[in-house]
Write a protein that holds these residues in place. Structure first.
Motif, short mmCIF file in Angstrom:
data_model
loop_
_atom_site.label_atom_id
_atom_site.label_comp_id
_atom_site.label_asym_id
_atom_site.label_seq_id
_atom_site.Cartn_x
_atom_site.Cartn_y
_atom_site.Cartn_z
N SER A 84 35.88 40.40 35.81
CA SER A 84 37.28 40.74 35.96
C SER A 84 37.33 42.17 36.47
O SER A 84 38.18 42.74 37.13
CB SER A 84 38.25 40.36 34.83
OG SER A 84 38.07 38.91 34.71
N ARG A 85 36.65 42.99 35.69
CA ARG A 85 36.71 44.50 35.69
C ARG A 85 36.20 44.93 37.11
O ARG A 85 36.70 45.45 37.93
CB ARG A 85 35.74 45.22 34.85
CG ARG A 85 36.31 45.17 33.35
CD ARG A 85 35.54 46.24 32.51
NE ARG A 85 36.54 46.13 30.95
CZ ARG A 85 35.87 45.24 30.33
NH1 ARG A 85 34.79 44.64 30.41
NH2 ARG A 85 36.60 45.21 29.04
N VAL A 87 36.02 43.12 40.01
CA VAL A 87 36.66 42.58 41.18
C VAL A 87 38.30 42.72 40.95
O VAL A 87 39.08 42.41 41.94
CB VAL A 87 36.36 41.06 41.68
CG1 VAL A 87 34.92 40.86 41.79
CG2 VAL A 87 36.80 39.92 40.66
N GLY A 88 38.65 43.27 39.62
CA GLY A 88 40.36 43.21 39.72
C GLY A 88 40.90 43.78 40.74
O GLY A 88 42.11 43.14 41.17
N ASN A 89 40.41 44.84 41.27
CA ASN A 89 41.36 45.47 42.48
C ASN A 89 41.44 44.53 43.50
O ASN A 89 42.47 44.63 44.26
CB ASN A 89 40.37 46.87 42.94
CG ASN A 89 40.71 47.91 42.16
OD1 ASN A 89 41.44 48.81 42.61
ND2 ASN A 89 40.10 48.15 41.15
N GLY A 92 42.19 40.06 41.76
CA GLY A 92 43.39 40.14 40.88
C GLY A 92 44.52 40.05 41.73
O GLY A 92 45.55 39.26 41.66
N PHE B 68 45.94 41.45 35.61
CA PHE B 68 44.68 41.48 36.60
C PHE B 68 44.53 42.23 37.57
O PHE B 68 43.57 43.05 37.84
CB PHE B 68 44.29 39.90 37.11
CG PHE B 68 42.75 39.53 37.35
CD1 PHE B 68 41.85 40.37 37.45
CD2 PHE B 68 42.46 38.40 37.76
CE1 PHE B 68 40.71 40.19 37.61
CE2 PHE B 68 41.45 37.82 37.92
CZ PHE B 68 40.29 38.85 37.73
N PRO B 72 43.30 45.76 35.75
CA PRO B 72 41.99 44.91 35.35
C PRO B 72 41.54 45.25 34.14
O PRO B 72 40.95 44.31 33.47
CB PRO B 72 41.39 45.13 36.63
CG PRO B 72 41.74 46.18 37.27
CD PRO B 72 43.19 46.36 37.05
N SER B 298 44.08 49.48 38.74
CA SER B 298 43.54 49.54 39.96
C SER B 298 43.73 50.73 41.24
O SER B 298 44.57 51.75 40.52
CB SER B 298 44.02 48.54 40.90
OG SER B 298 43.50 47.12 40.43
#
Lengths: 464, 339
Positions: A84-85, A87-89, A92, B68, B72, B298
Motif C-alpha cells: 500500500s505504501r 503503490v498508494g500514489n 490508491g 489510500f 497512503p 501522495s
C-alpha cells in the motif's frame, strides 16, 4: 504457517469468493437492459414479468458482491501495508476513482432499480437499470485498470523516502492505459457477459425441462442465447488470442508458465491438454507442432521465451498456471460448441424446446462459465507470481510486517466460516427464488399513471 | 502544500458524509429491538433505509479509497495496525448486509427474529468499533519510525476509546431515531417520538464527559485549542446545532431536527479533526514519528489528478443521491417488493 503464507491464503480466499459475483452483476445486467428495452418497445407483459424476476436475483447477487467487495477495499491496507505504501500514489487513486465514479452510481440507482418497478414508469425504471449496470461495468473498468498496472506497470518513477522505495506517478494517462489494460478489459467484460447470459440460459432451461413457467422461460432463453453465442465466438476467436498475444509481448515469463515452455523455442508447439513436470523440466500431453509460435508471433519461426531464461526464484507456480489456463481454454472452446448447437436447434424448427439432453447441457453452463472466469483470473494472478507488481516488487516484500500468525489464523478462520455461511445462504435463497419463478406481476397502480420521466416526478409533486 | 490541506478537508468531509448518511441507518439498526416491536414496525424500519443504505455505505468505501490515494502511509499504518479491529469491522459490515437482505425473504418468525438480532448487533458493532478506533486515533497510537503500529485489540480497548465508542453509539441512535420519525407512522411513531428526547439527553451527557476527558487527558488536542482559540467555533457550532435540534424536536419539526443532527455530527468530527491537525496519526512513542498530512501524503501530481476526479464526480454523486431520496421521500409504504 508463516504470516506471509496466511496473508496470501486469505487474499486468495476473499478475492476468489468475491469474484463469483461481479461477473454475474455485469452479464445479468446486460440481459436486464435488453429485457427492459424490449418491454418499453413492445409493452408485452412477459418482459415486465421477467424483469421483476431477474431483478430479484440481481439484488441477491449484488448484495453478495458489495459485501465481499468492501473486504477487498480494506485488505490492501490490513494485510499488504508495504504494498500500500509502495503503490498508494498510483493504485490508491484508481480505487478512489472507482468509489467516486462507479460505486455511487450503482449505490444511488440500485434502490430505484430494486424497488422502483411499481413506483416509477417503465422508461424511468429502465433508466435506473441502465445506470446500475453502467456503474457495474465502470467499476470493473477501474479495477482492471488497477490490476493491469500491477501486471504491466507504466507511468511511474521510483523514489527513495523514509518509508523505503515508493512508486510515484509521472503520467496519469500512462497509468490508466498500461499496455495490457485494453486487452484484459475486453477479455474480462465479455467473460462476464457470458457468465450472465449463461445464468439466464441455465435457469430457463431448467424451467423448460420441468415444464414450468414455459412462456417466460422461452422468452428469456431466446434473449440470452444470441448473447451467449456471439460473445463465446468473439471471446474464443478474437479476445482470448489477443490477451495471449499481449502476455507474450509484455509478460513472456507468464506465457512460458501458461504453456509449460522451458527453453527458448522456435516453432514452439501448443499443448492442448497435458501435464508439466518441473523436476525434469518437461511438458507432456497432446501437442500441435509450431502452433504456439504461429499464434504468438504470426510465424512458425517466432521464438517463445522459456522459463529458464529467468532465475528459478522468478518462476510462477508452473503447474497451477498451466492447468488453470488450459482448463479455461477448453471451456472457452466448449462454449462455442454448446452455443452453436443451441442456435442450430433453435432455428431448425424450434427443436430445442423438445431436445432434453441439450437443455440439460444448458443447465450446466452457469457452472462452466463461472469456472472458466475463475480459472482465467487465477491464470492472470498466479502467472504474475512471484511479483505483486511485475518486475518491481515481490509478494513477500509487500506483506504487513507487524501481523502475527495468531491474528492471521483468526482472520482466515473468520473468513472461511463467514463465507461458507454466505455461500450456503446465497444458494438457498437463489434456489428459493428460482423455485418461486417469474409470476404474473400484481399491478398496484396502473402502469400508465406512474411518473415516467424526471419532469413527471417533479410535476406530480408540485400538484400534490 | 495547499493540496494536502484540501485533501485533509475532503477526507474529513467524506468521513462526515459516512457518519451522517450511514449513521442514520446504523442508528435505525441500533434501535431495532427497542423501538420496533411488531413485524410490521420492523419491516418499516428496514424499508425506511432499504433504498438508500447501500449507497450510504459507499461513503465508507470512498473513505478507504481516499485515504489510500491521498494519504497512503496512514492507510497502510492504520489498517495494518488496527488489524483485528478492522477484521471485526468487516465481519459486522458483512453480517449487517446479509441481515438486511435476508431477513424478510422468509415468513418464519424464528428466521426473522434471528436476523433482526444480527441486524441490531452488527449495527451496534460497527458504531462501537469505529468509535473505539477513532478514540485511539484521538489519543495517539504506538507508531514507530517505519510507520508500524504496535499493540493489539486489547490495548485498543482503553477507557477513553470505549467512551468515544459508546458516545458514537448514542449519537447515531439519536440520529437514526430522528430519521425514523420522518418514515414511521401510528403507534410506532409515538414510541419513537418519546425516545428521541431521552436519547438526546444520554448523548449530551456522554458527549460532555468525552469533551472533559479529551481536554484533560490529551495534551496535543488541548494545546492546539489553546494555541488557536478561534477553533472553538467548530465545537461551538456543534453545540448550537444540538441545542437548535432539541428545540425542533420539541416543536415536532423532525426534518429540520434531522438536518441539525447531521450538522452536529459534522461539527463534532471537524472539531476533532481541527484538534489533530496537521496530524493524522499521533505517535505516543516520539512526536517525530507522527504521520501528518504532509509526510504521509501522495505526491502533488496524484493529489491534483484526484482533485480533478473529485470535482468531476461529486456533483453527480450529490445529484443522484438527492434524486433517490426525493423519489423515496415520505412515509414508508410496504409492497411485495419490499424487504
Amino acid at each position: 504457517m508463516n504470516p506471509e503464507f496466511l496473508s496470501r491464503l486469505q487474499f486468495t480466499i476473499t478475492a476468489s469468493f468475491h469474484f463469483i459475483y461481479p461477473p454475474i452483476s455485469m452479464g445479468l445486467g446486460l440481459i436486464l437492459v435488453i429485457m427492459g428495452i424490449l418491454y418499453v418497445r413492445t409493452q408485452n407483459p412477459v418482459w415486465r414479468r421477467l424483469s421483476f424476476f431477474w431483478i430479484k436475483i440481481y439484488g441477491l447477487v449484488f448484495a453478495l458482491g458489495v459485501a465481499t467487495g468492501i473486504v477487498q477495499e480494506f485488505e490492501f491496507g490490513t494485510n499488504w501495508s508495504e504494498y500500500s505504501r509502495f503503490v498508494g500514489n498510483i493504485f490508491g487513486s484508481l480505487l478512489a476513482a472507482e468509489g467516486i465514479f462507479a460505486f455511487f452510481l450503482e449505490g444511488g440507482f440500485l434502490g430505484l432499480m430494486l424497488f422502483g418497478g411499481n413506483r416509477v414508469g417503465p422508461r424511468l425504471w429502465l433508466f435506473s437499470i441502465v445506470m446500475v449496470v453502467f456503474g457495474a461495468h465502470f467499476s470493473a473498468t477501474w479495477i482492471i485498470m488497477a490490476n493491469s498496472w500491477m501486471q504491466t506497470p507504466a507511468g511511474y518513477e521510483l523514489a527513495q523516502t523514509q518509508y523505503g522505495t515508493l512508486a510515484f506517478m509521472t503520467s496519469f494517462p500512462q497509468v490508466i492505459m498500461t499496455p495490457s489494460f485494453l486487452a484484459r478489459l475486453w477479455h474480462t467484460l465479455v467473460a462476464s457477459w457470458l457468465v450472465g447470459s449463461s445464468l439466464v440460459l441455465s435457469v430457463s432451461a431448467y424451467y423448460l425441462l420441468k415444464g414450468r413457467f414455459e412462456e417466460s422461460a422461452r422468452a428469456a432463453f431466446k434473449t440470452a442465447l444470441p448473447v451467449f453465442v456471439v460473445f463465446s465466438i468473439v471471446q474464443a476467436a478474437l479476445l482470448g488470442p489477443q490477451s495471449a498475444e499481449n502476455v507474450t509481448d509484455y509478460q513472456p515469463e507468464k506465457l512460458a508458465a501458461m504453456e509449460g515452455v522451458w527453453e527458448d523455442t522456435a516453432c514452439a508447439p501448443m499443448t492442448l491438454a497435458g501435464w508439466v513436470k518441473p523436476e525434469t523440466q518437461r511438458t507432456v500431453g497432446l501437442k500441435v507442432p509450431c502452433l504456439l509460435s504461429w499464434l504468438a508471433g504470426g510465424s512458425t519461426d517466432t521464438v517463445i521465451q522459456g522459463l529458464n531464461s529467468v532465475p528459478r526464484d522468478e518462476w510462477a507456480p508452473v503447474g497451477w498456471v498451466f492447468q488453470s489456463y488450459h482448463l479455461m481454454i477448453v471451456l472457452g472452446g466448449l462454449f462455442v460448441g454448446i452455443g452453436l448447437l443451441g442456435l442450430l436447434f433453435a432455428v431448425w424448427g424450434e427443436r430445442i424446446w423438445r431436445t432434453r439432453w441439450l437443455l440439460r447441457t444448458f443447465v450446466s453452463t452457469i457452472f462452466l462459465t463461472e469456472l472458466a472466469t475463475m480459472t482465467g483470473w487465477w491464470t492472470a494472478e498466479l502467472g504474475r507470481q512471484p511479483w505483486i507488481v511485475w518486475g518491481l516488487m515481490r509478494v513477500e516484500d509487500a506483506v504487513s510486517p507487524n501481523l502475527t500468525t495468531g491474528q492471521l489464523l483468526f482472520s482466515n478462520a473468520m473468513f472461511v466460516l463467514l463465507y461458507t455461511l454466505l455461500f450456503v445462504l446465497f444458494i438457498y435463497l437463489l434456489n428459493e427464488k428460482i423455485m418461486h419463478g417469474p409470476e404474473p406481476v400484481e399491478e398496484t397502480t396502473p402502469i400508465a399513471s406512474l411518473p415516467d420521466s424526471f419532469r413527471d416526478v417533479f410535476r406530480r409533486h408540485a400538484r400534490a | 502544500m495547499w493540496l494536502n490541506v484540501v485533501w485533509f478537508i475532503l477526507f474529513v468531509v467524506v468521513i462526515a458524509g459516512y457518519l451522517i448518511m450511514d449513521g442514520f441507518d446504523l442508528g435505525v439498526g441500533i434501535l431495532h429491538p427497542f423501538l420496533a416491536k411488531s413485524d410490521e414496525d420492523r419491516r418499516i424500519s428496514l424499508n425506511s433505509i432499504g433504498p438508500v443504505w447501500d449507497g450510504n455505505e459507499v461513503w465508507l468505501v470512498l473513505g478507504g479509497g481516499v485515504l489510500f490515494a491521498a494519504f497512503p502511509m496512514v492507510y497502510a499504518s492504520l489498517f495494518s495496525g488496527f488489524y483485528t479491529a478492522m477484521m471485526l469491522v468487516l465481519l459486522v459490515l458483512i453480517l449487517r448486509t446479509v441481515a438486511i437482505e435476508f431477513r424478510s425473504k422468509r415468513p418464519s418468525p424464528g428466521w426473522r427474529a434471528a436476523w433482526d438480532w444480527v441486524f441490531f448487533a452488527a449495527s451496534l458493532g460497527i458504531a462501537l468499533l469505529l468509535g473505539v478506533a477513532f478514540g485511539n486515533i484521538m489519543a495517539g497510537v504506538p507508531l514507530d519510525a517505519r510507520g508500524t503500529i504496535g499493540g493489539n485489540l486489547l490495548s485498543m480497548l482503553n477507557p477513553f476509546a470505549l467512551l468515544v465508542g459508546v458516545t458514537t453509539v448514542f449519537m447515531l441512535a439519536t440520529h437514526g431515531a430522528i430519521y425514523l420519525s420522518m418514515k414511521a407512522d401510528g403507534a410506532y411513531l409515538a414510541r419513537i417520538k418519546r425516545a428521541i428526547p431521552r436519547l438526546m439527553i444520554v448523548f449530551f451527557i456522554l458527549n460532555t464527559a468525552l469533551l472533559a476527558a479529551a481536554l484533560l487527558m490529551h495534551e496535543f488536542i488541548t494545546e492546539r485549542y489553546l494555541a488557536h482559540p478561534l477553533l472553538i467555533v467548530l465545537p461551538g457550532a456543534a453545540f448550537l446545532a444540538v441545542t437548535a435540534g432539541w428545540l425542533m424536536v420539541r416543536r415536532g419539526h423532525y426534518f429540520r431536527a434531522f438536518l441539525l443532527s447531521a450538522a452536529m455530527i459534522a461539527g463534532l468530527l471537524f472539531s476533532a479533526a481541527a484538534g489533530l491537525y496537521p496530524n493524522l496519526l499521533i505517535s505516543t512513542l516520539d512526536p517525530t514519528y507522527n504521520l501528518t498530512i504532509f509526510n504521509a501524503a501522495s505526491q502533488p501530481n496524484t493529489l491534483v489528478v484526484m482533485l480533478v476526479m473529485a470535482l468531476l464526480g461529486m456533483p453527480f454523486v450529490l445529484l443522484y443521491t438527492g434524486g433517490v431520496y426525493y423519489i423515496f421521500r415520505g412515509k414508508v409504504q410496504l409492497t411485495p417488493q419490499s424487504y
